[in-house]
Design an enzyme around this catalytic site. Structure first.
Site, PDB file in Angstrom:
ATOM      1  N   TYR A   1       4.063   5.472  -2.502  1.00  0.00           N
ATOM      2  CA  TYR A   1       4.407   6.733  -1.860  1.00  0.00           C
ATOM      3  C   TYR A   1       5.910   6.830  -1.635  1.00  0.00           C
ATOM      4  CZ  TYR A   1      -0.617   6.999  -0.993  1.00  0.00           C
ATOM      5  OH  TYR A   1      -1.981   7.041  -1.148  1.00  0.00           O
TER       6      TYR A   1
ATOM      7  N   TYR B   1       0.826  -1.208   0.000  1.00  0.00           N
ATOM      8  CA  TYR B   1       0.000   0.000   0.000  1.00  0.00           C
ATOM      9  C   TYR B   1       0.857   1.254   0.000  1.00  0.00           C
ATOM     10  CZ  TYR B   1      -4.177   2.770   1.142  1.00  0.00           C
ATOM     11  OH  TYR B   1      -5.226   3.671   1.104  1.00  0.00           O
TER      12      TYR B   1
END
Length: 520
Positions: free
Chosen positions: A363, A359
């Site tokens: 980023y 997840y």
């Protein structure tokens, strides 16, 4: 740029007065070249909408902002280098002419150029900095870059329509800086007492200064935290905390100027988030909660920072952590439109739908090198977007990644320097570090929620009296690790950095000669 060329192609619904032409040329010429055409277009738009007076007042304000900067915004890097050289020489000459060094005079000179006085241990160290061209050069570059970027944000030149995360000037200068650093690394050698030598470029390629290594280490640590959470039965929660709307320059929908923008810079917005987190973390400690994981700071399209936090914690603590973080995220301007929906978000990671590490991978990549990202949310290529994000972080000196909880990564890195250690906790931790097993490493040191002062392995530091570049003691240096009464040296050699003066090398490398010229 001539007055005629400024108006070439301008559609303002009429021919401006000659006095306006000279006024416009004078103000536009005070701006970086990259800003002039966007400002001309904004001027023309205001002229058409509200008339000559409003357009001229707006341009006058922009020109006054540019003129108020400590250094002309039109300076390029060569100009900054020459200015630094001039300031250093003038300080040296003034100090040579008197036995008493008037440091307040030099403090005033630094302030005049937008700089804070140097942080020195002694008056002699402070004076040495003022005599140093490199000291002036580094700080002038930083101050000048921030001045340009403040104006870019004010003019709304950084957004997903014109280019996200950082201005064209900031991106170009960051690329220049990286090229200078790469060339310099080629000219420097690390040499130890045995006569072994390595180029700094080679050492850099094997360290976390290499973006690929940095990204890999971050992912190893997060995968280790996730494995540790599985063993402990903890859950993963992903939080996003955003600044109040008044700190955003552009609207997210169409990149238009935000009418409520209060002139907060990205650097000031980051300070706001840091203070928010400090208060929230104190509240979590009072509640007996010690989550662990990673915090990422990244920019919105208009440079305003926001934070992502991937935190692991016991399932029965999720509500209290979310409540505390939400309370502090909405403590300022809680009633502004959209605050409840956008200022704080919480996503509990469902392991059946995907791993927490997966997840957060995008980023991490976006904020390091853009690997494995085809396009980011603004539509930019992953590598280009990462370059712009890195320019943003460098310019505003924003720490992109911060580990929450767990032992310091420096202990891990020191252990990975060794082939063996004394039997016991040091060897157990070394083997875990050597195998890249962050979960076992954290458990060996007492777990993710043990306070740093209570961890069983700590860094060993000693005070070094050897004088550095500015004739002051180097200070505390890491020499190894401590576990109870045992001290394990990890820095086994004395290294010094020297210039590669091999004539064949310098003759073959024009970039090396340029780097040496910049750094002498």
């Amino acid at each position: 740029m001539s007055a005629a060329s400024i108006w070439e192609g301008a559609d303002i619904g009429g021919t401006p007065h000659q006095h306006d032409r000279a006024f416009i040329a004078r103000n536009l010429n005070s701006l970086p070249v990259e800003f002039r055409e966007p400002v001309r277009r904004q001027y023309a738009s205001i002229f058409k909408k509200t008339g000559r007076s409003e357009a001229n007042l707006w341009l006058l304000e922009i020109g006054e902002r540019a003129s108020a900067a400590p250094l002309p915004l039109t300076f390029d890097d060569d100009d900054l280098v020459l200015k630094a050289r001039s300031l250093a020489r003038s300080c040296s000459a003034a100090m040579a002419s008197t036995s008493h060094v008037p440091l307040p005079t030099f403090d005033a000179l630094a302030a005049k150029h937008g700089l804070r006085p140097p942080n020195a241990l002694t008056p002699a160290g402070k004076a040495a900095r003022y005599r140093c061209e490199r000291w002036w050069r580094r700080r002038l570059r930083r101050c000048h870059g921030e001045s340009i970027e403040r104006l870019a944000v004010t003019l709304n030149l950084v957004n997903k329509q014109l280019g996200p995360y950082a201005s064209k000037v900031a991106v170009h200068r960051r690329a220049q800086s990286r090229r200078r650093t790469a060339a310099l690394m080629q000219t420097l050698l690390a040499v130890n007492e045995l006569g072994e030598e390595f180029s700094l470029a080679e050492l850099q390629a094997h360290s976390t200064a290499n973006p690929r290594n940095r990204r890999a280490e971050l992912m190893v640590r997060m995968a280790g935290f996730e494995a540790l959470a599985d063993r402990r039965g903890d859950v993963a929660v992903f939080y996003t905390i955003t600044c109040p709307g008044r700190m955003h320059r552009s609207l997210s929908v169409n990149s238009d100027p935000n009418p409520r923008y209060d002139a907060t810079t990205p650097g000031e917005a980051q300070v706001y988030l840091c203070n928010l987190w400090a208060r929230a973390r104190s509240a979590l400690a009072r509640a007996g909660v010690r989550p662990y994981g990673l915090r990422i700071a990244e920019p919105h399209h208009d440079e305003t920072p926001h934070w992502h936090l991937l935190l692991f914690m016991p399932a029965d603590r999720v509500n209290i952590v979310g409540t505390i973080l939400r309370r502090y995220a909405l403590a300022r301007d809680p009633d502004e439109p959209g605050a409840a929906a956008h200022r704080f978000r919480e996503v509990i990671i469902d392991p059946e739908r995907g791993r927490a590490t997966g997840y957060i991978a995008k980023y991490v990549s976006k904020n390091v090198d853009g690997a494995y990202i085809e396009n980011d949310e603004t539509g930019w290529d992953g590598e280009q977007a990462a370059a712009r994000v890195n320019a943003w972080a460098s310019l505003w000196r924003i720490r992109q990644f911060q580990q929450i909880g767990g032992p310091p990564v420096t202990v891990w890195r020191e252990l990975r320097r060794l082939a063996e250690a004394p039997e016991g906790i040091l060897e157990t931790a070394r083997q875990a570090a050597d195998a890249g097993n962050w979960a076992d490493f954290v458990e060996t040191l007492g777990g993710p929620d043990v306070a740093r002062k209570d961890q069983q392995i700590k860094l060993a530091r000693v005070w070094c009296e050897r004088l550095g570049q500015y004739r002051e003691p180097i200070g505390y240096q890491i020499v190894g690790l401590e576990a109870g009464e045992v001290t394990l040296p990890t820095r086994l050699h004395e290294w010094r950095v020297v210039q590669n003066v091999n004539p064949e090398f310098l003759a073959a490398s024009a970039s090396a000669r340029v780097a040496l010229e910049y750094c002498q």
